[in-house]
Design a protein around this motif. Structure first.
Motif, PDB file in Angstrom:
ATOM      1  N   ARG A  13       0.834  -1.208   0.000  1.00 22.97           N
ATOM      2  CA  ARG A  13       0.000   0.000   0.000  1.00 22.97           C
ATOM      3  C   ARG A  13       0.865   1.253   0.000  1.00 22.97           C
ATOM      4  NH1 ARG A  13      -3.708  -3.047   3.306  1.00 22.97           N
ATOM      5  NH2 ARG A  13      -2.532  -2.475   5.165  1.00 22.97           N
ATOM      6  N   ARG A  14       2.009   1.175   0.681  1.00 17.08           N
ATOM      7  CA  ARG A  14       2.887   2.346   0.747  1.00 17.08           C
ATOM      8  C   ARG A  14       3.735   2.512  -0.498  1.00 17.08           C
ATOM      9  NH1 ARG A  14       3.636  -0.029   5.853  1.00 17.08           N
ATOM     10  NH2 ARG A  14       5.768  -0.684   5.400  1.00 17.08           N
ATOM     11  N   SER A  15       3.768   1.480  -1.326  1.00 22.00           N
ATOM     12  CA  SER A  15       4.639   1.501  -2.490  1.00 22.00           C
ATOM     13  C   SER A  15       4.105   2.426  -3.574  1.00 22.00           C
ATOM     14  CB  SER A  15       4.778   0.080  -3.049  1.00 22.00           C
ATOM     15  OG  SER A  15       5.369   0.094  -4.315  1.00 22.00           O
ATOM     16  N   ALA A  16       4.968   3.202  -4.138  1.00 18.46           N
ATOM     17  CA  ALA A  16       4.565   4.081  -5.245  1.00 18.46           C
ATOM     18  C   ALA A  16       4.086   3.257  -6.429  1.00 18.46           C
ATOM     19  CB  ALA A  16       5.732   4.965  -5.661  1.00 18.46           C
ATOM     20  N   TYR A  17       4.577   2.020  -6.538  1.00 18.44           N
ATOM     21  CA  TYR A  17       4.201   1.177  -7.677  1.00 18.44           C
ATOM     22  C   TYR A  17       2.710   0.887  -7.693  1.00 18.44           C
ATOM     23  CZ  TYR A  17       4.358  -2.656 -11.048  1.00 18.44           C
ATOM     24  OH  TYR A  17       4.151  -3.453 -12.139  1.00 18.44           O
ATOM     25  N   LEU A  18       2.119   0.715  -6.522  1.00 13.65           N
ATOM     26  CA  LEU A  18       0.715   0.351  -6.455  1.00 13.65           C
ATOM     27  C   LEU A  18      -0.180   1.496  -6.011  1.00 13.65           C
ATOM     28  CD1 LEU A  18       0.922  -3.196  -4.860  1.00 13.65           C
ATOM     29  CD2 LEU A  18       0.504  -2.619  -7.239  1.00 13.65           C
ATOM     30  N   THR A  19       0.408   2.596  -5.581  1.00 11.84           N
ATOM     31  CA  THR A  19      -0.373   3.729  -5.093  1.00 11.84           C
ATOM     32  C   THR A  19      -0.569   4.740  -6.214  1.00 11.84           C
ATOM     33  OG1 THR A  19       0.569   3.459  -2.887  1.00 11.84           O
ATOM     34  CG2 THR A  19      -0.488   5.576  -3.380  1.00 11.84           C
ATOM     35  N   PRO A  20      -1.800   5.037  -6.596  1.00 10.52           N
ATOM     36  CA  PRO A  20      -2.007   6.010  -7.652  1.00 10.52           C
ATOM     37  C   PRO A  20      -1.371   7.348  -7.280  1.00 10.52           C
ATOM     38  CG  PRO A  20      -4.066   4.893  -7.089  1.00 10.52           C
ATOM     39  CD  PRO A  20      -3.065   4.526  -6.040  1.00 10.52           C
ATOM     40  N   ALA A  21      -0.727   7.970  -8.259  1.00 10.07           N
ATOM     41  CA  ALA A  21      -0.105   9.267  -8.002  1.00 10.07           C
ATOM     42  C   ALA A  21      -1.184  10.298  -7.710  1.00 10.07           C
ATOM     43  CB  ALA A  21       0.714   9.689  -9.225  1.00 10.07           C
TER      44      ALA A  21
ATOM     45  N   ALA B 233       3.192  13.313  -6.219  1.00 10.24           N
ATOM     46  CA  ALA B 233       3.114  12.776  -7.575  1.00 10.24           C
ATOM     47  C   ALA B 233       4.462  12.248  -8.046  1.00 10.24           C
ATOM     48  CB  ALA B 233       2.599  13.849  -8.533  1.00 10.24           C
ATOM     49  N   SER B 234       5.521  12.994  -7.774  1.00  8.05           N
ATOM     50  CA  SER B 234       6.858  12.577  -8.206  1.00  8.05           C
ATOM     51  C   SER B 234       7.598  11.768  -7.157  1.00  8.05           C
ATOM     52  CB  SER B 234       7.692  13.811  -8.567  1.00  8.05           C
ATOM     53  OG  SER B 234       7.918  14.622  -7.416  1.00  8.05           O
ATOM     54  N   ARG B 235       7.026  11.699  -5.940  1.00  3.25           N
ATOM     55  CA  ARG B 235       7.654  11.018  -4.797  1.00  3.25           C
ATOM     56  C   ARG B 235       9.006  11.640  -4.470  1.00  3.25           C
ATOM     57  NH1 ARG B 235       3.815   7.667  -2.499  1.00  3.25           N
ATOM     58  NH2 ARG B 235       5.450   6.357  -1.618  1.00  3.25           N
ATOM     59  N   GLU B 236       9.117  12.950  -4.636  1.00  3.67           N
ATOM     60  CA  GLU B 236      10.370  13.660  -4.380  1.00  3.67           C
ATOM     61  C   GLU B 236      10.276  14.462  -3.085  1.00  3.67           C
ATOM     62  OE1 GLU B 236      10.904  15.975  -7.898  1.00  3.67           O
ATOM     63  OE2 GLU B 236      11.934  14.360  -8.966  1.00  3.67           O
ATOM     64  N   VAL B 237      11.366  14.475  -2.347  1.00  2.02           N
ATOM     65  CA  VAL B 237      11.474  15.254  -1.117  1.00  2.02           C
ATOM     66  C   VAL B 237      12.748  16.071  -1.186  1.00  2.02           C
ATOM     67  CG1 VAL B 237      11.772  15.147   1.394  1.00  2.02           C
ATOM     68  CG2 VAL B 237      10.217  13.546   0.259  1.00  2.02           C
ATOM     69  N   THR B 238      12.654  17.347  -0.808  1.00  4.23           N
ATOM     70  CA  THR B 238      13.832  18.200  -0.763  1.00  4.23           C
ATOM     71  C   THR B 238      13.833  19.002   0.531  1.00  4.23           C
ATOM     72  OG1 THR B 238      12.713  20.040  -1.896  1.00  4.23           O
ATOM     73  CG2 THR B 238      13.920  18.467  -3.280  1.00  4.23           C
ATOM     74  N   ARG B 239      15.024  19.367   0.976  1.00  2.37           N
ATOM     75  CA  ARG B 239      15.148  20.309   2.083  1.00  2.37           C
ATOM     76  C   ARG B 239      16.140  21.371   1.672  1.00  2.37           C
ATOM     77  NH1 ARG B 239      16.165  19.834   8.670  1.00  2.37           N
ATOM     78  NH2 ARG B 239      15.765  22.063   8.978  1.00  2.37           N
TER      79      ARG B 239
ATOM     80  N   GLU C 182       9.710   5.347   4.628  1.00  2.29           N
ATOM     81  CA  GLU C 182      10.182   6.645   5.120  1.00  2.29           C
ATOM     82  C   GLU C 182       9.361   7.777   4.513  1.00  2.29           C
ATOM     83  OE1 GLU C 182      14.834   5.187   5.568  1.00  2.29           O
ATOM     84  OE2 GLU C 182      14.191   6.369   3.847  1.00  2.29           O
ATOM     85  N   PHE C 183       9.034   7.655   3.225  1.00  2.73           N
ATOM     86  CA  PHE C 183       8.251   8.687   2.547  1.00  2.73           C
ATOM     87  C   PHE C 183       6.882   8.842   3.203  1.00  2.73           C
ATOM     88  CE2 PHE C 183       5.310  10.258  -0.630  1.00  2.73           C
ATOM     89  CZ  PHE C 183       6.013  11.269  -1.264  1.00  2.73           C
ATOM     90  N   GLU C 184       6.203   7.719   3.460  1.00  4.46           N
ATOM     91  CA  GLU C 184       4.871   7.795   4.054  1.00  4.46           C
ATOM     92  C   GLU C 184       4.923   8.288   5.493  1.00  4.46           C
ATOM     93  OE1 GLU C 184       2.149   7.716   2.490  1.00  4.46           O
ATOM     94  OE2 GLU C 184       3.067   7.121   0.598  1.00  4.46           O
TER      95      GLU C 184
END
Length: 234
Positions: A125-133, A148-154, A165-167
């Motif tokens: 469920r947490r995987s970007a592969y199966l989670t609609p953007a 949407a891009s699964r990108e994180v920046t600081r 970690e993303f979720e």
């Protein structure tokens, strides 16, 4: 649970204990998933490359190479597959080593098949592969997350995160300046209460801190007696 196109989930199970792989295979087949099994590192890498699975269950102690080395070879191919490590060792160092290598979750032996299935469902469920953007974008201070891009920046600097970690970070960023209990984090991020054991939250928060707060003012704070809070640095 099925893949986005309606076909069965594909699992690659890697462990040299044949009795264990037989039991796990039966449990996962009961879910309607397709299971491929490898009993050593070379076989695992070959089967992975021949038919990229949706999720990888990987023993750390293998006869020809440890599971960390297997995952390193797989990650070198620039493909991402959610990975759950199995280990007979339960030290913090061993668990952190697995997360550092790119694992998304871990379980220690012996384990219950029911919990393994629950963990894999949560991981998928947490995987970007199966989670609609989606188009959710979150910003807290100089920390930014794009769903949407699964990108994180600081501060404009990219931060590489596993799906778990993303979720976890997304949940913290959705609730800035709010004290979140470990139980609440377990329920919302893992969708499973792990029998009330909250050590997995502490471990993932610790590792997330090393990525998000590295070289900067801390944003992830411990709230004694409660859990954790994300707030922008002053």
């Amino acid at each position: 649970m099925y893949r986005a196109d309606g076909s069965p989930i594909r699992v690659l199970l890697v462990d040299d204990e044949r009795a264990l792989t037989n039991l796990v295979r039966m449990a996962l087949q009961y879910e309607g998933w397709e299971i491929d099994v490898a009993h050593d590192a070379a076989e695992a890498v070959g089967k992975y490359r021949a038919n990229t699975p949706d999720v990888l269950v990987l023993d750390i102690m293998l006869p020809d190479m440890d599971g960390l080395g297997v995952l390193a070879q797989i990650r070198d191919s620039e493909t991402y597959t959610p990975t759950l490590f199995l280990t007979a060792r339960d030290s913090v160092g061993d668990r952190v080593a697995g997360l550092t290598a790119g694992g998304d979750d871990y379980m220690t032996k012996p384990f219950s098949l029911e919990e393994l299935v629950a963990r894999l469902r949560g991981l998928l469920r947490r995987s970007a592969y199966l989670t609609p953007a989606d188009d959710e974008s979150l910003t807290v201070g100089d920390l930014a997350l794009d769903a949407a891009s699964r990108e994180v920046t600081r501060g404009g600097v990219p931060i590489a995160l596993t799906s778990t970690e993303f979720e976890l970070l997304r949940f913290l960023m959705r609730n800035p300046r709010r004290a979140l209990s470990r139980k609440e984090i377990l329920r919302r991020v893992w969708n499973y209460d792990f029998g009330g054991r909250s050590s997995i939250v502490d471990l993932y928060v610790s590792y997330l801190r090393k990525k998000v707060d590295a070289g900067s003012e801390p944003m992830i704070h411990t709230v004694r007696g409660v859990g954790y809070m994300l707030r922008p640095s002053e």
